[in-house]
Design an enzyme around this catalytic site. Structure first.
Site, mmCIF file in Angstrom:
data_model
loop_
_atom_site.group_PDB
_atom_site.id
_atom_site.type_symbol
_atom_site.label_atom_id
_atom_site.label_comp_id
_atom_site.label_asym_id
_atom_site.label_seq_id
_atom_site.Cartn_x
_atom_site.Cartn_y
_atom_site.Cartn_z
ATOM 1 N N HIS A 1 0.742 -1.226 -0.235
ATOM 2 C CA HIS A 1 0.005 0.060 0.014
ATOM 3 C C HIS A 1 0.724 1.115 0.056
ATOM 4 O O HIS A 1 2.271 1.321 0.072
ATOM 5 C CB HIS A 1 -0.936 0.131 1.021
ATOM 6 C CG HIS A 1 -0.299 -0.056 2.635
ATOM 7 N ND1 HIS A 1 -0.129 -0.957 3.482
ATOM 8 C CD2 HIS A 1 0.514 0.686 3.126
ATOM 9 C CE1 HIS A 1 0.418 -0.743 4.587
ATOM 10 N NE2 HIS A 1 0.976 0.370 4.306
HETATM 11 P P1 TYD Z 1 -1.486 -2.721 7.836
HETATM 12 O O1 TYD Z 1 -1.011 -1.282 8.138
HETATM 13 O O2 TYD Z 1 -2.466 -2.977 6.512
HETATM 14 O O3 TYD Z 1 -0.278 -3.610 7.849
HETATM 15 P P2 TYD Z 1 0.691 -4.350 6.973
HETATM 16 O O4 TYD Z 1 1.229 -2.966 6.161
HETATM 17 O O5 TYD Z 1 1.921 -4.780 8.108
HETATM 18 O O6 TYD Z 1 0.490 -5.228 6.027
HETATM 19 O O7 TYD Z 1 -2.572 -3.161 9.236
HETATM 20 C C1 TYD Z 1 -2.921 -4.202 9.601
HETATM 21 C C2 TYD Z 1 -4.177 -4.261 10.335
HETATM 22 O O8 TYD Z 1 -3.836 -3.748 11.377
HETATM 23 C C3 TYD Z 1 -5.207 -3.594 9.571
HETATM 24 O O9 TYD Z 1 -6.481 -4.230 9.894
HETATM 25 C C4 TYD Z 1 -5.372 -2.131 10.240
HETATM 26 C C5 TYD Z 1 -4.658 -2.632 11.712
HETATM 27 N N1 TYD Z 1 -4.040 -1.342 12.249
HETATM 28 C C6 TYD Z 1 -4.434 -0.583 13.216
HETATM 29 O O10 TYD Z 1 -5.595 -0.809 13.838
HETATM 30 N N2 TYD Z 1 -3.614 0.367 13.605
HETATM 31 C C7 TYD Z 1 -2.641 0.955 13.105
HETATM 32 O O11 TYD Z 1 -1.950 1.684 13.570
HETATM 33 C C8 TYD Z 1 -2.128 0.024 11.997
HETATM 34 C C9 TYD Z 1 -0.724 0.219 11.601
HETATM 35 C C10 TYD Z 1 -2.711 -1.135 11.770
#
Ligand code: TYD
Length: 138
Positions: free
Chosen positions: A52
């Protein structure tokens, strides 16, 4: 021209006989005010996370343990860059509008310093949309 990703070396205060401290401080060595800190761990080695870009959030990734391989692609530059974070005194700045993916070694613990509170609408999770939005803006 969009902002670029770059490595931030943190000072290792101490010595091998007593251990080290590294410090991240907004007015000193971090190019934004830190609003949120989160950490990730136990990611299986075969999993690619991220995929992303953020609309506004700036972040700094640190491998406080283990190794993290981060691939970044700026919206205005189709050639991806690969950064390997394998020392706790090194950070990687990721500006907004950079598509990023991360892979982790088995024992990796990733610490992230972020410039904004969590907001799901700040994420661009569709690669085509990411490319399109930034080409329209520029
Ligand atoms: P995501 O940022 O998509 O993780 P990655 O980039 O490591 O694959 O986040 C994964 C999940 O965690 C998503 O459901 C959102 C949640 N999340 C929060 O609730 N708060 C946060 O600060 C972050 C970074 C993620």
């Amino acid at each position: 021209m969009e902002k670029k990703s770059y490595l931030i070396p943190f000072q290792s205060i101490g010595e091998s006989s007593i251990g080290y401290i590294s410090v991240a401080e907004s007015a000193q060595n971090i190019p934004f005010e830190i609003k949120r800190v989160y950490w990730t761990y136990f990611t299986p080695e075969n999993i690619v996370r991220g995929r992303h870009a953020h609309r506004q959030t700036e972040q700094i990734l640190i491998a406080v343990a283990g190794r993290i391989t981060v691939t970044v692609e700026a919206a205005d530059d189709p050639i991806p860059q690969v950064f390997v974070l394998d020392h706790p005194n090194m950070g990687l700045y990721i500006p907004p509008s950079v598509w990023h993916t991360m892979q982790y070694s088995h024992s990796a613990v990733q610490l992230v310093l972020a410039s904004k509170e969590y907001d799901a609408t700040d994420y661009l999770r569709n690669y085509e949309e990411f490319k399109q939005i930034w080409s329209l803006k520029n």
